[in-house]
Structures are given as C-alpha cells and as structure tokens.
Motif scaffolding. Structure first.
Motif, short mmCIF file in Angstrom:
data_model
loop_
_atom_site.label_atom_id
_atom_site.label_comp_id
_atom_site.label_asym_id
_atom_site.label_seq_id
_atom_site.Cartn_x
_atom_site.Cartn_y
_atom_site.Cartn_z
N VAL A 131 46.34 -93.71 31.48
CA VAL A 131 47.54 -94.73 31.51
C VAL A 131 48.16 -94.71 30.17
O VAL A 131 47.21 -94.72 29.13
CB VAL A 131 47.07 -96.00 31.88
CG1 VAL A 131 47.88 -97.10 31.84
CG2 VAL A 131 46.45 -96.24 33.37
N VAL A 186 41.08 -99.83 30.86
CA VAL A 186 42.15 -99.29 31.64
C VAL A 186 41.77 -97.62 31.71
O VAL A 186 40.81 -97.11 31.09
CB VAL A 186 43.35 -99.32 30.93
CG1 VAL A 186 43.71 -100.80 31.04
CG2 VAL A 186 43.49 -98.48 29.78
N ILE A 214 50.56 -103.20 32.10
CA ILE A 214 49.51 -102.24 32.79
C ILE A 214 49.55 -102.84 34.17
O ILE A 214 49.39 -103.98 34.40
CB ILE A 214 48.34 -102.63 32.17
CG1 ILE A 214 48.44 -102.51 30.50
CG2 ILE A 214 47.34 -101.76 32.68
CD1 ILE A 214 47.32 -102.54 29.74
#
Length: 417
Positions: free
Chosen positions: A417, A413, A304
């Motif tokens: 994503v 997040v 990430i």
C-alpha cells in the motif's frame, strides 16, 4: 536469479523481467522486507525505532541452492521501489526453508551504534618529545569535543614541555580557575615555549609557559559548532547524508556543545534532535528529520482501505512521563565538561559558582495543571544547547506538548500500500 557480471551482483525482482541476454527471468522476490517503524522511544523527540524482517526469495525450483556456498553475509543489499532506494543495508544471515531462501538484513541505522571517536592516546612518548602521553593514559580514548564546551579538564600529554590535549580548538585556558594569557598560535608547539603565565596552541593542543598550580581547564569553540553543521558532520562520518530541506529546518537552533569522547553516533544524533525538539530516522543512506510538533499543529491525513489494514489500535495518554501529563519542565544548557571547587584567590564569585555547577537550567511550568491533575509529572532534560534563549524555547515546547492529553495510533498496513 539474475547475475550481473559486475562484482558478482545478484538481482531479484517481484515481477518477471527480460535480462541483458534476452532471457526471461522468473519473479523471485516474495517479500522485500518486513519493515516496522515506530515513533521516538521517548516522550517527545529522538530516534524512531525500525525493525527489519527477512527478505524472502522464492526457491521452489531449487536454483538458489547454488548460492549456499557463496559468502553473502556481510555483503551489501539494496531494495528499490519504483526506482527509489528504500533500504541500503548489510546481510547478516542466510537460511533456506522448504521453498524459500531467507536473507536477514541489518537495520541501516545500526552502524550509528559505533563510537564516533576511535582515537586513543598511544602513550609512547620518549621525553622530552611526543604528544601522545605516557603509559598512564595509554589506550584511553582521546578527548573529542563537538561545538562549544566550557571547562574541559585538559589531558597532560607531555610533562616535560607542559603540553595538554583539549579535544577541540581552545579559546581560553585557566589554571585553578584563573585565566592565563594567550600568546600565540604556532605550527610547531613542541619547539615553541610560551612565556610564564601564558599559553600557546596548535590545533587541539596547548602548551603552558610555566608549571600550573592546580587543575588546567580549557574552553573550546570549534569552527563547526552550529547545530545543523554538527549534525551533518556526524551523519556524514557514518555514511549518511542530510537533505537541504532538513538543513534549513535545523539551522535556527544555534550553537551546541557535546563531549563526544565516548559517545556513539546514535547517542550524539539523538541528543541533538531531542535538544532541537525533533524526531529522526533513517531511509536508505539519508538521515531524515521530522517534528511531532508539526504533526500536532498541522495534522496529517491519509486514505487507507480497511482491507489493507492488518492491525489497528489507539492508546490514550500523554507524551509526558508514563503517559501522565507534565506540569513542569526543567532544561539544562551550557554544560561543563568538568566541574571544580578549588580556585585561586583571584577568581571571582561568579566564576566560582559557574565552574562548580555542571550546568545552568531554565524552568517553565503550568501551576493550573498541577492543581487539576494530582499525578502530573515533572520533566528534567539535559540538552546540548548553549544559550538560555534556546533552552527556554525547548522547555516551552516540551511543556506545550507534554501537558496535553493525546492519543497514539498504531496502524499496520500491507507493504504494497
């Protein structure tokens, strides 16, 4: 807005597209849903928790105001990503902001908060006929047994013909602890009279051949009693499927037993998964199973970008109670639906002891951890397992994980994503 003529269905997208009429439609889906999923709300297994925020639609041109008089609350909403169904839920609220239309949606698993058993005793017998009981049990929930459960306090539903309801398929009947003689399975229990000291059955009902001298209890063992089969049955009842991979994974747990008379779907599934050392969650219309144990032994990796991370934190602790390591675990199994202390003289000591205690239990411990950690905890867990072998496996797994020092990572997040 794009309206399909099938059941007045509305489609919204985060990208512009050309509709069936060849017209270009503006992108309106600003935010598909703020989904927050957390690990189980317990020390090692059980239900994950999910929160859904609003689905936000762009309404800068005001065209969505045409929907303000349409009843959207209670209607189904589906959210797809790359053709895959991610959310299948119900709209619970609609509101308009300055340039947006907000749809509040229900957590798909919320339906599991409903009771599995919706049946009640009608209490409308006209004696000597009927198997719905009298006014004394009118409106009470009917017994509902999943799997294999012992010593169920049978409910008298016809006092004239000595017919009892036991909530499952009977395998053994006792009167004040003494085993009665099985005589027959019949399709017409009301017109079949067993001989004295015997019993006959039809489905979830039994009939005695003579008046009991004490409490009538029944052992039940339903045809669907293996852990994975019970889990599938409960999931399907609420409209959720169980994948074949998860069926295979859960199949080794064995026979379980639950008195589900007043339990919700969530409580039942949670108990099954905790007793099999698993975490569970809902995606779309599918019940998914995962194991904290597998994460600990195999690890998990993902890449990430720092720019994608909204928030990140680490909490040191343990999966034991209050984050403190565990040195001793006790797991109960083979639970009785009812206990008793009043027995006939012919009942042996083993049965007297067995039926006067709610359940049996196994214990595993680590004495070295107790001596090294002055605040180490003890975990007592009531499982729905039937065998001591499975209970020992569960207790050992809890100890192996609960005695370790672990870190919990919380990462937020961006949804793209």
């Amino acid at each position: 807005m794009y309206t399909c003529n099938i059941d007045n269905t509305h489609f919204f997208s985060d990208e512009g597209f050309i509709g069936e009429d060849g017209r270009y439609w503006e992108p309106r889906l600003k935010n598909p849903a703020l989904l927050r999923t957390s690990l189980m709300d317990g020390f090692y297994a059980g239900s994950s928790t999910s929160d859904y925020g609003d689905v936000v639609l762009m309404n800068t041109d005001g065209n969505l105001y045409s929907l303000k008089n349409e009843i959207l609350e209670g209607k189904r909403i589906e959210i797809y990503q790359d053709g895959s169904l991610m959310v299948d839920s119900i709209i619970t609220g609609v509101s308009y902001q300055q340039s947006t239309m907000n749809l509040t949606i229900k957590d798909p698993s919320a339906i599991l908060g409903e009771k599995l058993n919706g049946d009640v005793y009608l209490g409308n017998n006209v004696l000597p006929d009927g198997i719905e009981g009298g006014t004394n049990i009118m409106g009470n929930p009917k017994l509902k047994i999943l799997g294999k459960v012992s010593n169920i306090a049978a409910i008298l539903v016809n006092s004239s013909k000595l017919i009892y309801h036991c909530g499952g398929l009977p395998t053994k009947v006792r009167d004040k602890g003494a085993v009665l003689t099985f005589e027959a399975i019949t399709g017409d229990l009301e017109n079949y009279e067993p001989s004295a000291g015997s019993w006959a059955s039809s489905g979830e009902y039994i009939r005695l051949g003579s008046s009991p001298v004490g409490t009538v209890t029944v052992d039940v063992h339903n045809s669907i009693s293996n852990c994975v089969d019970v889990l599938k049955t409960v999931s399907n009842h609420f409209g959720f499927s169980l994948s074949e991979a998860d069926r295979i994974y859960m199949n080794s747990v064995g026979v379980i037993g639950i008195d589900a008379t007043t339990l919700s779907g969530l409580e039942i599934i949670d108990l099954i998964c905790k007793s099999s050392f698993n975490n569970w969650y809902i995606i779309g219309q599918e019940l998914k199973i995962s194991s904290m144990e597998s994460f600990s032994s195999q690890g998990y990796t993902a890449s990430i970008s720092k720019d994608d991370i909204i928030n990140f934190s680490i909490t040191k602790g343990s999966l034991g109670i209050g984050g403190v390591p565990t040195w001793k675990v006790s797991v109960s199994y083979d639970n009785l639906q009812s206990t008793q202390t009043d027995f006939l003289g012919i009942v042996g000591d083993n049965d007297r002891q067995r039926f006067s205690t709610k359940n049996r239990s196994v214990i595993v411990k680590d004495d070295s951890l107790k001596s090294s950690c002055q605040v180490s905890t003890e975990i007592v867990f009531n499982s729905c397992l039937n065998s001591s072998e499975q209970a020992l496996i569960l207790a050992d797994r809890i100890l192996q994980l609960g005695s370790k020092k672990l870190s919990t990572y919380s990462i937020t997040v961006d949804s793209s994503v």
